[in-house]
Design a protein around this motif. Structure first.
Motif, PDB file in Angstrom:
ATOM      1  N   ALA A   1      35.161  38.331  47.945  1.00 56.52           N
ATOM      2  CA  ALA A   1      35.650  37.148  47.226  1.00 56.52           C
ATOM      3  C   ALA A   1      35.777  37.424  45.727  1.00 56.52           C
ATOM      4  O   ALA A   1      36.715  36.944  45.078  1.00 56.52           O
ATOM      5  CB  ALA A   1      34.719  35.961  47.471  1.00 56.52           C
ATOM      6  N   GLU A   2      34.835  38.212  45.171  1.00 56.92           N
ATOM      7  CA  GLU A   2      34.923  38.575  43.753  1.00 56.92           C
ATOM      8  C   GLU A   2      36.154  39.445  43.492  1.00 56.92           C
ATOM      9  O   GLU A   2      36.874  39.242  42.508  1.00 56.92           O
ATOM     10  CB  GLU A   2      33.653  39.316  43.337  1.00 56.92           C
ATOM     11  CG  GLU A   2      32.399  38.467  43.344  1.00 56.92           C
ATOM     12  CD  GLU A   2      32.249  37.670  42.068  1.00 56.92           C
ATOM     13  OE1 GLU A   2      33.095  37.824  41.167  1.00 56.92           O
ATOM     14  OE2 GLU A   2      31.298  36.889  41.968  1.00 56.92           O
ATOM     15  N   LEU A   3      36.390  40.404  44.363  1.00 64.35           N
ATOM     16  CA  LEU A   3      37.552  41.279  44.173  1.00 64.35           C
ATOM     17  C   LEU A   3      38.862  40.524  44.357  1.00 64.35           C
ATOM     18  O   LEU A   3      39.855  40.825  43.678  1.00 64.35           O
ATOM     19  CB  LEU A   3      37.484  42.452  45.148  1.00 64.35           C
ATOM     20  CG  LEU A   3      36.365  43.470  44.910  1.00 64.35           C
ATOM     21  CD1 LEU A   3      36.352  44.513  46.022  1.00 64.35           C
ATOM     22  CD2 LEU A   3      36.528  44.149  43.555  1.00 64.35           C
ATOM     23  N   ASN A   4      38.876  39.551  45.266  1.00 67.73           N
ATOM     24  CA  ASN A   4      40.092  38.763  45.463  1.00 67.73           C
ATOM     25  C   ASN A   4      40.517  38.041  44.190  1.00 67.73           C
ATOM     26  O   ASN A   4      41.716  37.810  43.976  1.00 67.73           O
ATOM     27  CB  ASN A   4      39.876  37.748  46.588  1.00 67.73           C
ATOM     28  CG  ASN A   4      39.855  38.407  47.949  1.00 67.73           C
ATOM     29  OD1 ASN A   4      40.308  39.536  48.125  1.00 67.73           O
ATOM     30  ND2 ASN A   4      39.323  37.703  48.940  1.00 67.73           N
ATOM     31  N   THR A   5      39.556  37.673  43.357  1.00 66.42           N
ATOM     32  CA  THR A   5      39.898  36.993  42.104  1.00 66.42           C
ATOM     33  C   THR A   5      40.821  37.858  41.253  1.00 66.42           C
ATOM     34  O   THR A   5      41.802  37.360  40.673  1.00 66.42           O
ATOM     35  CB  THR A   5      38.614  36.664  41.322  1.00 66.42           C
ATOM     36  OG1 THR A   5      37.744  35.891  42.143  1.00 66.42           O
ATOM     37  CG2 THR A   5      38.936  35.896  40.055  1.00 66.42           C
ATOM     38  N   PHE A   6      40.526  39.144  41.175  1.00 62.66           N
ATOM     39  CA  PHE A   6      41.320  40.040  40.342  1.00 62.66           C
ATOM     40  C   PHE A   6      42.613  40.467  41.043  1.00 62.66           C
ATOM     41  O   PHE A   6      43.667  40.542  40.403  1.00 62.66           O
ATOM     42  CB  PHE A   6      40.495  41.279  39.979  1.00 62.66           C
ATOM     43  CG  PHE A   6      39.287  40.972  39.146  1.00 62.66           C
ATOM     44  CD1 PHE A   6      39.364  40.974  37.770  1.00 62.66           C
ATOM     45  CD2 PHE A   6      38.070  40.669  39.738  1.00 62.66           C
ATOM     46  CE1 PHE A   6      38.259  40.692  36.989  1.00 62.66           C
ATOM     47  CE2 PHE A   6      36.957  40.385  38.977  1.00 62.66           C
ATOM     48  CZ  PHE A   6      37.053  40.389  37.600  1.00 62.66           C
ATOM     49  N   TYR A   7      42.520  40.741  42.332  1.00 62.99           N
ATOM     50  CA  TYR A   7      43.703  41.236  43.034  1.00 62.99           C
ATOM     51  C   TYR A   7      44.742  40.141  43.253  1.00 62.99           C
ATOM     52  O   TYR A   7      45.946  40.411  43.220  1.00 62.99           O
ATOM     53  CB  TYR A   7      43.293  41.843  44.373  1.00 62.99           C
ATOM     54  CG  TYR A   7      42.789  43.261  44.263  1.00 62.99           C
ATOM     55  CD1 TYR A   7      43.667  44.324  44.266  1.00 62.99           C
ATOM     56  CD2 TYR A   7      41.441  43.520  44.136  1.00 62.99           C
ATOM     57  CE1 TYR A   7      43.214  45.627  44.157  1.00 62.99           C
ATOM     58  CE2 TYR A   7      40.968  44.815  44.026  1.00 62.99           C
ATOM     59  CZ  TYR A   7      41.854  45.873  44.035  1.00 62.99           C
ATOM     60  OH  TYR A   7      41.409  47.161  43.924  1.00 62.99           O
TER      61      TYR A   7
END
Length: 490
Positions: free
Chosen positions: A332-338
């Motif tokens: 979920a944290e990585l989805n914020t950036f991607y």
């Protein structure tokens, strides 16, 4: 109208002792009789109560604020639709009418969900508040599904209908470059590298980890996720430029200062929430104005509190569940950036902020439902609705990233990073096999061997030694006489 009686715990009476000595009170001594936290307004009573759950006193006052208003909401909604149909002239703008129709459909669904949806584990400040965010989760998941089924060009073009400024590729900011803490070449401001990193993301990091600590309620899990995300940034900086940061930005500003301070403040808040007494009284039953104001302020605090005890090493099921929680948090944290990278949204856009606000409100409910599902599978036989939706949303966001920019996702990972992750995965698998398989087999073998040795020693013991000797008095033992006291007297 008779005043409702206060709710009473099934294991505690007025001034009496608990019926079960194993039950613990986690919020300290209370001044008045308490009741189980499961007795929430409009909720059902749980058959049992965990030792980690706080005791609650509630006088059971059911005011206008807590009653269901299904007919009122239906009447207001019908009046609004009648006004739009009969009194308002429909504009001739097709795009405007399409947007307004979609918004109206979403609002009608939210009205239905707020009044009719199933209640979750939280009831403060009001159950309708959490039902609203549950319905927002459904709407957001449907929006993600719609975006997933579009082509890349149409999906990015559709974002222009939300905001005309979107749909334009934006350069990513590179936080790396000059990593000198003190730059002697800049005589005006040698510490300019530090001040350049002091942007709006610094307080966002602190606030975000403070809220995540309130969700997870465990210091070790929070620190593991915080450190692991920094390793993820190291591993993926070849894909996204803004993952490239200075070493002191990773470990000092992020892990120690922002994340560490947020986790520390969150743990202090958890300690206060687990120790405070939860005594609820109706607003109109409080005689003083100061008490009424205090009661209104405490309406925005939890109704009760459960101390999470994850115990990941207790059994294989909990270990795999904790690993899954950590994995979903990192995803979920990585989805914020991607997501903002593939959909061409600037970091400061309000949609990025709205997504973070959304996860703040639904994340706490999802973690509570996951913990209940793990801790009490007999009562919570299925995963909670909010946890199910959060998991589906996280996976759908990742699938959008994979579809919209597969070239970035499939960029080859540097060899030394691949070695590092392979080593980490092998260590986790080795520890799992040792802890839950090899160790258990070894302990079971040692226990079986010990029992066999005790049984063989019992069989080899002479029959005469197994007879019971008469009990002697302490005085006769001191005198060296082993005869029974009654025999000596005779």
């Amino acid at each position: 109208m008779a005043k409702p009686e206060p709710k009473k715990s099934s294991s505690l009476g007025f001034g009496g002792r608990p019926a079960s000595e194993e039950q613990e009170v986690s919020n300290g001594p209370a001044e008045s009789p308490v009741t189980g936290a499961a007795h929430e307004p409009g909720g059902r009573t749980k058959p049992g109560k965990r030792s980690t759950e706080s005791e609650v006193y509630d006088d059971g006052t059911n005011t206008f604020f807590w009653r269901a208003h299904t007919l009122t909401v239906l009447f207001i909604l019908t009046c609004a639709l009648v006004y739009v149909t009969l009194l308002e002239e429909t504009p001739q703008d097709t795009a405007y009418n399409t947007k307004r129709g979609i918004v109206a459909s979403i609002l009608v669904f939210l009205c239905f969900g707020v009044t009719q949806a199933k209640d979750g584990p939280f009831s403060r400040p009001h159950p309708a508040y959490w039902r609203f965010w549950l319905c927002v989760s459904v709407v957001y998941e449907l929006f993600l599904i719609f975006i997933l089924f579009q082509t890349v060009q149409d999906g990015r073009l559709f974002m222009k209908y939300i905001d005309p400024k979107l749909g334009v590729p934006l350069p990513e900011r590179d936080y790396g470059g000059n990593c000198l803490i003190y730059d002697p070449g800049n005589t005006t401001d040698p510490f300019h590298n530090i001040w350049d990193k002091m942007d709006g993301f610094v307080p966002a990091h602190f606030l975000g980890w403070y809220i995540k600590t309130l969700m997870i309620r465990d210091w070790w899990m929070c620190m593991i996720i915080s450190v692991m995300f920094e390793f993820m940034e190291y591993s993926l900086e070849h894909q996204l430029p803004n993952f490239s940061e200075c070493w002191w930005d990773h470990w000092i500003m992020d892990v120690l200062v922002c994340n560490g301070l947020g986790i520390y403040c969150g743990m202090k808040t958890l300690g206060w929430l687990s120790m405070k007494p939860y005594q609820w009284q109706g607003l109109w039953n409080i005689p003083t104005y100061k008490g009424k104001i205090k009661r209104i302020a405490f309406q925005f605090t939890p109704y009760s509190w459960v101390k999470f005890e994850w115990r990941p090493a207790s059994n294989l099921r909990r270990w795999l569940a904790v690993l899954g929680i950590i994995f979903m948090f990192l995803l979920a944290e990585l989805n914020t950036f991607y997501l903002k990278f593939v959909l061409w949204m600037p970091p400061e856009h309000y949609l990025v902020l709205l997504r973070l606000v959304f996860f703040v409100n639904v994340g706490g409910v999802a973690m509570r439902e996951i913990y209940d599902f793990m801790d009490d599978p007999k009562f919570h036989k299925k995963l909670g609705q909010q946890a199910w939706l959060v998991a589906a949303i996280t996976v759908t966001e990742f699938l959008i990233v994979v579809k919209y920019d597969p070239k970035t996702i499939m960029l080859p990972i540097p060899f030394f990073i691949t070695q590092f992750w392979i080593l980490g995965i092998v260590l986790i698998l080795t520890w799992t096999l040792w802890r839950f398989f090899i160790r258990d087999i070894t302990l079971r073998y040692k226990e079986t061997r010990r029992r066999k040795q005790e049984g063989s020693a019992e069989r080899e013991r002479p029959p005469g030694n197994s007879s019971r000797t008469p009990v002697t008095s302490g005085r006769s033992k001191l005198n060296g006489d082993t005869d029974p006291l009654r025999q000596r007297k005779s």
